[in-house]
Write a protein that holds these residues in place. Sequence first.
Motif, PDB file in Angstrom:
ATOM      1  N   GLY A   1       0.836  -1.194   0.000  1.00 52.31           N
ATOM      2  CA  GLY A   1       0.000   0.000   0.000  1.00 52.31           C
ATOM      3  C   GLY A   1       0.867   1.239   0.000  1.00 52.31           C
ATOM      4  O   GLY A   1       2.077   1.176   0.245  1.00 52.31           O
ATOM      5  N   LEU A   2       0.250   2.388  -0.292  1.00 49.79           N
ATOM      6  CA  LEU A   2       0.960   3.660  -0.310  1.00 49.79           C
ATOM      7  C   LEU A   2       0.101   4.732   0.355  1.00 49.79           C
ATOM      8  O   LEU A   2      -1.116   4.794   0.105  1.00 49.79           O
ATOM      9  N   PRO A   3       0.714   5.594   1.168  1.00 48.87           N
ATOM     10  CA  PRO A   3      -0.049   6.696   1.776  1.00 48.87           C
ATOM     11  C   PRO A   3      -0.551   7.663   0.710  1.00 48.87           C
ATOM     12  O   PRO A   3       0.113   7.870  -0.317  1.00 48.87           O
ATOM     13  N   VAL A   4      -1.675   8.269   0.948  1.00 46.32           N
ATOM     14  CA  VAL A   4      -2.294   9.142  -0.048  1.00 46.32           C
ATOM     15  C   VAL A   4      -1.422  10.350  -0.386  1.00 46.32           C
ATOM     16  O   VAL A   4      -1.449  10.854  -1.509  1.00 46.32           O
ATOM     17  N   SER A   5      -0.603  10.812   0.556  1.00 52.76           N
ATOM     18  CA  SER A   5       0.187  12.028   0.332  1.00 52.76           C
ATOM     19  C   SER A   5       1.644  11.756  -0.025  1.00 52.76           C
ATOM     20  O   SER A   5       2.458  12.675  -0.021  1.00 52.76           O
ATOM     21  N   ILE A   6       1.995  10.533  -0.338  1.00 56.09           N
ATOM     22  CA  ILE A   6       3.399  10.186  -0.521  1.00 56.09           C
ATOM     23  C   ILE A   6       4.052  10.909  -1.699  1.00 56.09           C
ATOM     24  O   ILE A   6       5.240  11.216  -1.674  1.00 56.09           O
ATOM     25  N   PHE A   7       3.272  11.238  -2.747  1.00 57.31           N
ATOM     26  CA  PHE A   7       3.847  11.893  -3.931  1.00 57.31           C
ATOM     27  C   PHE A   7       3.500  13.384  -4.017  1.00 57.31           C
ATOM     28  O   PHE A   7       3.733  14.010  -5.046  1.00 57.31           O
ATOM     29  N   TRP A   8       2.973  13.948  -2.973  1.00 55.83           N
ATOM     30  CA  TRP A   8       2.485  15.325  -3.055  1.00 55.83           C
ATOM     31  C   TRP A   8       3.606  16.343  -3.182  1.00 55.83           C
ATOM     32  O   TRP A   8       3.380  17.461  -3.653  1.00 55.83           O
ATOM     33  N   ASP A   9       4.839  16.003  -2.792  1.00 56.28           N
ATOM     34  CA  ASP A   9       5.964  16.926  -2.948  1.00 56.28           C
ATOM     35  C   ASP A   9       6.672  16.770  -4.291  1.00 56.28           C
ATOM     36  O   ASP A   9       7.383  17.668  -4.726  1.00 56.28           O
ATOM     37  N   THR A  10       6.487  15.644  -4.950  1.00 56.38           N
ATOM     38  CA  THR A  10       7.201  15.367  -6.203  1.00 56.38           C
ATOM     39  C   THR A  10       6.413  15.899  -7.396  1.00 56.38           C
ATOM     40  O   THR A  10       6.054  15.160  -8.312  1.00 56.38           O
ATOM     41  N   VAL A  11       6.197  17.198  -7.409  1.00 58.63           N
ATOM     42  CA  VAL A  11       5.295  17.818  -8.379  1.00 58.63           C
ATOM     43  C   VAL A  11       5.859  17.820  -9.796  1.00 58.63           C
ATOM     44  O   VAL A  11       5.106  17.970 -10.771  1.00 58.63           O
ATOM     45  N   ASN A  12       7.174  17.667  -9.957  1.00 58.34           N
ATOM     46  CA  ASN A  12       7.786  17.678 -11.289  1.00 58.34           C
ATOM     47  C   ASN A  12       8.122  16.281 -11.794  1.00 58.34           C
ATOM     48  O   ASN A  12       8.826  16.137 -12.800  1.00 58.34           O
ATOM     49  N   LEU A  13       7.617  15.271 -11.116  1.00 55.98           N
ATOM     50  CA  LEU A  13       7.894  13.894 -11.512  1.00 55.98           C
ATOM     51  C   LEU A  13       7.335  13.616 -12.913  1.00 55.98           C
ATOM     52  O   LEU A  13       6.191  13.938 -13.215  1.00 55.98           O
ATOM     53  N   ARG A  14       8.174  13.016 -13.760  1.00 56.74           N
ATOM     54  CA  ARG A  14       7.765  12.695 -15.126  1.00 56.74           C
ATOM     55  C   ARG A  14       7.648  11.190 -15.358  1.00 56.74           C
ATOM     56  O   ARG A  14       6.971  10.767 -16.291  1.00 56.74           O
ATOM     57  N   ARG A  15       8.334  10.395 -14.548  1.00 55.18           N
ATOM     58  CA  ARG A  15       8.266   8.940 -14.718  1.00 55.18           C
ATOM     59  C   ARG A  15       8.184   8.279 -13.354  1.00 55.18           C
ATOM     60  O   ARG A  15       9.008   8.523 -12.480  1.00 55.18           O
ATOM     61  N   LEU A  16       7.189   7.418 -13.172  1.00 56.36           N
ATOM     62  CA  LEU A  16       6.985   6.699 -11.920  1.00 56.36           C
ATOM     63  C   LEU A  16       6.738   5.230 -12.237  1.00 56.36           C
ATOM     64  O   LEU A  16       5.830   4.894 -13.002  1.00 56.36           O
ATOM     65  N   THR A  17       7.571   4.343 -11.656  1.00 55.64           N
ATOM     66  CA  THR A  17       7.396   2.908 -11.883  1.00 55.64           C
ATOM     67  C   THR A  17       7.089   2.213 -10.565  1.00 55.64           C
ATOM     68  O   THR A  17       7.789   2.387  -9.583  1.00 55.64           O
ATOM     69  N   LEU A  18       6.028   1.435 -10.562  1.00 52.81           N
ATOM     70  CA  LEU A  18       5.580   0.684  -9.386  1.00 52.81           C
ATOM     71  C   LEU A  18       5.324  -0.773  -9.745  1.00 52.81           C
ATOM     72  O   LEU A  18       4.611  -1.474  -9.033  1.00 52.81           O
ATOM     73  N   GLU A  19       5.920  -1.235 -10.832  1.00 54.62           N
ATOM     74  CA  GLU A  19       5.635  -2.579 -11.320  1.00 54.62           C
ATOM     75  C   GLU A  19       6.141  -3.667 -10.368  1.00 54.62           C
ATOM     76  O   GLU A  19       7.069  -3.464  -9.603  1.00 54.62           O
ATOM     77  N   GLU A  20       5.480  -4.820 -10.425  1.00 53.07           N
ATOM     78  CA  GLU A  20       5.860  -6.012  -9.666  1.00 53.07           C
ATOM     79  C   GLU A  20       5.950  -5.751  -8.168  1.00 53.07           C
ATOM     80  O   GLU A  20       6.948  -6.061  -7.525  1.00 53.07           O
ATOM     81  N   ASN A  21       4.886  -5.163  -7.636  1.00 55.13           N
ATOM     82  CA  ASN A  21       4.709  -5.029  -6.200  1.00 55.13           C
ATOM     83  C   ASN A  21       3.471  -5.823  -5.788  1.00 55.13           C
ATOM     84  O   ASN A  21       3.055  -6.739  -6.507  1.00 55.13           O
ATOM     85  N   ARG A  22       2.878  -5.476  -4.672  1.00 53.99           N
ATOM     86  CA  ARG A  22       1.715  -6.207  -4.181  1.00 53.99           C
ATOM     87  C   ARG A  22       0.554  -5.266  -3.882  1.00 53.99           C
ATOM     88  O   ARG A  22      -0.224  -5.486  -2.957  1.00 53.99           O
ATOM     89  N   LEU A  23       0.433  -4.234  -4.690  1.00 59.77           N
ATOM     90  CA  LEU A  23      -0.592  -3.217  -4.477  1.00 59.77           C
ATOM     91  C   LEU A  23      -1.964  -3.749  -4.877  1.00 59.77           C
ATOM     92  O   LEU A  23      -2.170  -4.191  -6.005  1.00 59.77           O
ATOM     93  N   LYS A  24      -2.911  -3.662  -3.958  1.00 59.14           N
ATOM     94  CA  LYS A  24      -4.277  -4.111  -4.228  1.00 59.14           C
ATOM     95  C   LYS A  24      -5.201  -2.953  -4.580  1.00 59.14           C
ATOM     96  O   LYS A  24      -6.114  -3.108  -5.387  1.00 59.14           O
ATOM     97  N   GLU A  25      -4.970  -1.811  -3.964  1.00 62.92           N
ATOM     98  CA  GLU A  25      -5.778  -0.634  -4.254  1.00 62.92           C
ATOM     99  C   GLU A  25      -4.964   0.616  -3.934  1.00 62.92           C
ATOM    100  O   GLU A  25      -3.997   0.570  -3.169  1.00 62.92           O
ATOM    101  N   LEU A  26      -5.381   1.727  -4.515  1.00 64.22           N
ATOM    102  CA  LEU A  26      -4.694   2.999  -4.318  1.00 64.22           C
ATOM    103  C   LEU A  26      -5.717   4.073  -3.981  1.00 64.22           C
ATOM    104  O   LEU A  26      -6.815   4.087  -4.555  1.00 64.22           O
ATOM    105  N   PRO A  27      -5.372   5.005  -3.081  1.00 68.27           N
ATOM    106  CA  PRO A  27      -6.303   6.105  -2.776  1.00 68.27           C
ATOM    107  C   PRO A  27      -6.549   6.978  -4.003  1.00 68.27           C
ATOM    108  O   PRO A  27      -5.652   7.166  -4.830  1.00 68.27           O
TER     109      PRO A  27
END
Length: 565
Positions: free
Chosen positions: A262-288
């Motif tokens: 899982g991931l907290p809802v605010s985890i990416f709130w500071d990375t406002v200029n992010l252009r590429r995000l990879t989360l492949e091959e984890n165990r995420l069931k749902e996201l906020p």
Amino acid sequence: MCRPIRATRDTTYSKIYCAIVFLLLCETSAYSFVSHICAASTRTSADTEYMSTPAEEPMSILEEMENRLSSFERRLRAVEHPIWQIGMREEDWEVCAEGPCKCMPEMKSVSCWRYNLLDLPSTQLVPANVLRLDLGSNRLSALHRDTFRNMTQLYHLDLSSNLVEHLAPGLFLSLHGIANIRLSNNLLKEVQHNQFFGLGNLRILDLSSNKLRTLPEEFFLSNGHLALLDLSFNRISLLSSGVFRGLGNLDELLLGKNRLIGLPVSIFWDTVNLRRLTLEENRLKELPNDIFKALTSLKELNMRNNRLTEISKGLFLTLTQVEMLELSSNRISRIDAKGFHGMRALRELRLGHNHIKYLPLGLFNNSVALERLILSGNRIEILVRGVLRGLFNLTSLFLQSNRLRILQSGVFEDTPNLRKLQLESNELSFLPAGSMDAVSTIQIVRLSQNPWHCDCRASYVASWLRKRFAVFANLTNPLQIQQVLIMTGNWSIWEFGAGATCRGPGILGGQSLLRLTFHELCEGQWASMKGIIPRLPLDVIAPSITSETARKNTIFVRITFDSVE
């Protein structure tokens, strides 16, 4: 060096072990640290004797104690590890060349890459004004905290592919000019809260392929210029909401191949200029729903091979700049009709190998830029007319390995620029008349491994395929087309005949649909008009059609087909 023994439930052994470690290390500067561990162990053991808890609880405490001792051992090795010489004079570059490593004064570079080093060579002198330092692909297990002392101009540091288990506190403290640190493919289990503190010029940090389980809160707070952070191939299961705080210039964040649940809802709130995000091959069931709301500059999002089950309405609403979205190999069975409505820049959408049974109408209404749509390996049975509305610029559509049995007439009217269509490995027995007319510029069609029933209903797709083949072969005469088809090899037939092979009936089974003529396909219907028991069912127009109506319509179909040929 004392190595930790396997933890045991016997408190006596714990006390003896601590006493041995204490005696062995009593002459070192780690006296207070050992005393603290031994005291904690003694308290833990005493407490355990009076606790009425399940049998597993004391074991977990002892394992924690063993981990602490193991961590202490790694730190001690770093303290005792030999160090090389560091020169402060310009002429030291000449002395540098006399050591075992390769020195290049003109580039101010020192390389010990693949020297099979167990320790830093004590005979090696490294000038303090070195710019590039490569220690990659060795067998280093620890580094003294003064290894990089006074190297304030060092720009690139490579420690990848070693056996480093612990980073000493203050190891990188002198590296004020460092921009690139590679620590991939080591054995790091943890990092200190201030490990990279003060490295304000750091732009690339590679911590991939280690054994990290988590990261401290606000770990990168002083690394505001970081552009690439690679944390992939670790064992991270949880991350705090503020772990990426301060990374306002981060361009790429790689979190794939971990154990995130899982991931907290605010985890990416500071990375406002992010252009590429990879989360492949984890165990995420749902996201906020609001987890991506700050990523308005994101171009690529990869969530392949997780455990997601649905795409909600607001999940991707703010991702207006995303061009590639990878969601394949999840467990998605439900997609909200407005699930992709905010993604107007989306060019490639990968939804293959999920549990999708149907696509809601209006799903692609705002996907005006979409060029590649991958839906292979799902459970889709029917494509209704209008489901592809909005895909005017679609060039490639992958629908293979589904359960498609019905394509409604006109379903491709909304995809006039389609160039590649894969429909193999489905349950199609025929295509409705006119269903492919809208894709006049199509170049590749795959229709193999479908149960094609080669009667008059198949005459439309056969005629359409022959026309496409005629365009390829630059032929106009029907007789020439038939002769070329007879002479052409199987590969060409598969490429332009889409590999469509008849399931039946009778002797037509196993034959290429592209090679069959109108008379061969409609043989059963001709036989029925002569009063002979038909080999094929007479259901071209309706089951209750009269013989007179059948005769007229069959003649009309024949004339139409001949005129096309």
